[in-house]
Motif scaffolding. Structure first.
Motif, PDB file in Angstrom:
ATOM      1  N   THR A   1      66.749  81.221 130.378  1.00 41.55           N
ATOM      2  CA  THR A   1      65.420  80.146 130.698  1.00 41.55           C
ATOM      3  C   THR A   1      66.174  78.654 130.846  1.00 41.55           C
ATOM      4  O   THR A   1      66.778  78.426 129.934  1.00 41.55           O
ATOM      5  CB  THR A   1      64.237  79.795 128.933  1.00 41.55           C
ATOM      6  OG1 THR A   1      63.401  80.600 129.016  1.00 41.55           O
ATOM      7  CG2 THR A   1      63.336  79.202 129.669  1.00 41.55           C
ATOM      8  N   VAL A   2      65.736  78.073 131.746  1.00 44.12           N
ATOM      9  CA  VAL A   2      66.736  76.912 132.605  1.00 44.12           C
ATOM     10  C   VAL A   2      66.327  75.269 132.189  1.00 44.12           C
ATOM     11  O   VAL A   2      64.850  75.372 132.808  1.00 44.12           O
ATOM     12  CB  VAL A   2      67.100  76.987 133.423  1.00 44.12           C
ATOM     13  CG1 VAL A   2      68.561  75.845 133.930  1.00 44.12           C
ATOM     14  CG2 VAL A   2      68.855  78.146 133.507  1.00 44.12           C
ATOM     15  N   ASP A   3      66.716  74.105 131.915  1.00 44.66           N
ATOM     16  CA  ASP A   3      65.690  72.721 132.062  1.00 44.66           C
ATOM     17  C   ASP A   3      67.145  72.100 132.446  1.00 44.66           C
ATOM     18  O   ASP A   3      68.108  72.483 132.210  1.00 44.66           O
ATOM     19  CB  ASP A   3      64.815  72.234 130.447  1.00 44.66           C
ATOM     20  CG  ASP A   3      64.178  73.152 129.710  1.00 44.66           C
ATOM     21  OD1 ASP A   3      63.429  73.378 130.499  1.00 44.66           O
ATOM     22  OD2 ASP A   3      64.189  73.540 128.642  1.00 44.66           O
ATOM     23  N   LEU A   4      66.868  71.803 133.210  1.00 42.39           N
ATOM     24  CA  LEU A   4      67.499  70.837 134.016  1.00 42.39           C
ATOM     25  C   LEU A   4      67.637  69.135 133.880  1.00 42.39           C
ATOM     26  O   LEU A   4      66.853  68.638 133.330  1.00 42.39           O
ATOM     27  CB  LEU A   4      67.162  70.724 136.162  1.00 42.39           C
ATOM     28  CG  LEU A   4      67.441  72.392 135.923  1.00 42.39           C
ATOM     29  CD1 LEU A   4      66.250  72.925 137.677  1.00 42.39           C
ATOM     30  CD2 LEU A   4      68.850  72.543 136.490  1.00 42.39           C
ATOM     31  N   CYS A   5      68.747  68.509 133.825  1.00 36.27           N
ATOM     32  CA  CYS A   5      68.896  67.244 133.747  1.00 36.27           C
ATOM     33  C   CYS A   5      69.885  66.050 135.123  1.00 36.27           C
ATOM     34  O   CYS A   5      70.705  67.477 135.497  1.00 36.27           O
ATOM     35  CB  CYS A   5      69.089  66.905 132.947  1.00 36.27           C
ATOM     36  SG  CYS A   5      68.720  67.618 130.625  1.00 36.27           S
ATOM     37  N   SER A   6      69.688  65.432 135.012  1.00 35.50           N
ATOM     38  CA  SER A   6      70.236  64.043 136.163  1.00 35.50           C
ATOM     39  C   SER A   6      71.727  63.752 136.015  1.00 35.50           C
ATOM     40  O   SER A   6      72.092  63.347 136.817  1.00 35.50           O
ATOM     41  CB  SER A   6      69.880  63.866 137.643  1.00 35.50           C
ATOM     42  OG  SER A   6      68.507  62.972 136.337  1.00 35.50           O
ATOM     43  N   ASP A   7      71.584  63.434 133.992  1.00 36.57           N
ATOM     44  CA  ASP A   7      72.323  62.944 134.070  1.00 36.57           C
ATOM     45  C   ASP A   7      72.640  62.857 132.831  1.00 36.57           C
ATOM     46  O   ASP A   7      71.684  63.728 131.774  1.00 36.57           O
ATOM     47  CB  ASP A   7      71.817  61.210 134.354  1.00 36.57           C
ATOM     48  CG  ASP A   7      70.816  60.294 133.484  1.00 36.57           C
ATOM     49  OD1 ASP A   7      70.899  60.859 132.308  1.00 36.57           O
ATOM     50  OD2 ASP A   7      70.335  60.094 133.523  1.00 36.57           O
ATOM     51  N   GLY A   8      73.939  62.178 132.220  1.00 39.95           N
ATOM     52  CA  GLY A   8      74.293  62.461 130.486  1.00 39.95           C
ATOM     53  C   GLY A   8      73.638  61.904 130.117  1.00 39.95           C
ATOM     54  O   GLY A   8      73.260  62.520 128.796  1.00 39.95           O
TER      55      GLY A   8
END
Length: 160
Positions: A61-68
């Motif tokens: 299962t993957v949750d995505l983020c766009s920055d630190g």
């Protein structure tokens, strides 16, 4: 060496969350169980899609983020089994995010795969922990999948 270009086409009426849910439902329908929960961060939407596709196909299962900053917030709230992050991102780098996660006992033991082309061995030695991995961009999907599997297998025990 042949470089594999992975493209991801999503119908115009779906969102990334719809795609994630569809992959998760596919895994269940095909009898595959979800292996681990991964939080992944990269400022490049194309790389995020590749990371999601590779790891979802591996059963995660993957949750995505766009920055630190978003990465730190998600990891602290979700307590995933592992993190995959780029280094060069807006706000704070992946190495800075890793250093911040090390300051909290709840997140210090979560293994990290740094998928980047910009980390020197010296920088890695300063921040990455024993068991963390670096995958150099451009990477093959199998390199990422194997690195995540490796950090999960060798995961440090959760501190009490």
């Amino acid at each position: 060496m042949t470089t594999l270009a992975v493209t991801h086409r999503r119908p115009a009426h779906t969102t990334p969350d719809d795609t994630h849910q569809r992959h998760h439902k596919h895994a269940k329908a095909e009898g595959r169980r979800t292996m681990s929960h991964i939080v992944a961060a990269d400022d490049d939407p194309g790389i995020r899609r590749v990371v999601e596709r590779v790891l979802t196909r591996a059963g995660h299962t993957v949750d995505l983020c766009s920055d630190g900053h978003e990465l730190i917030s998600e990891v602290r709230s979700q307590h995933p089994d592992a993190v995959v992050t780029d280094n060069e991102m807006p706000g704070i780098t992946g190495l800075q995010a890793r250093a911040e996660l090390l300051t909290t006992p709840d997140t210090a033991d979560i293994p990290v795969v740094m998928a980047t082309g910009s980390v020197t061995p010296e920088q890695a030695a300063e921040t990455l922990q024993n068991g963390d991995r670096i995958v150099h961009k451009p990477f093959q999907p199998s390199e990422l999948r194997d690195a995540v599997q490796d950090v999960l297998i060798h995961r440090r025990p959760r501190q009490a």
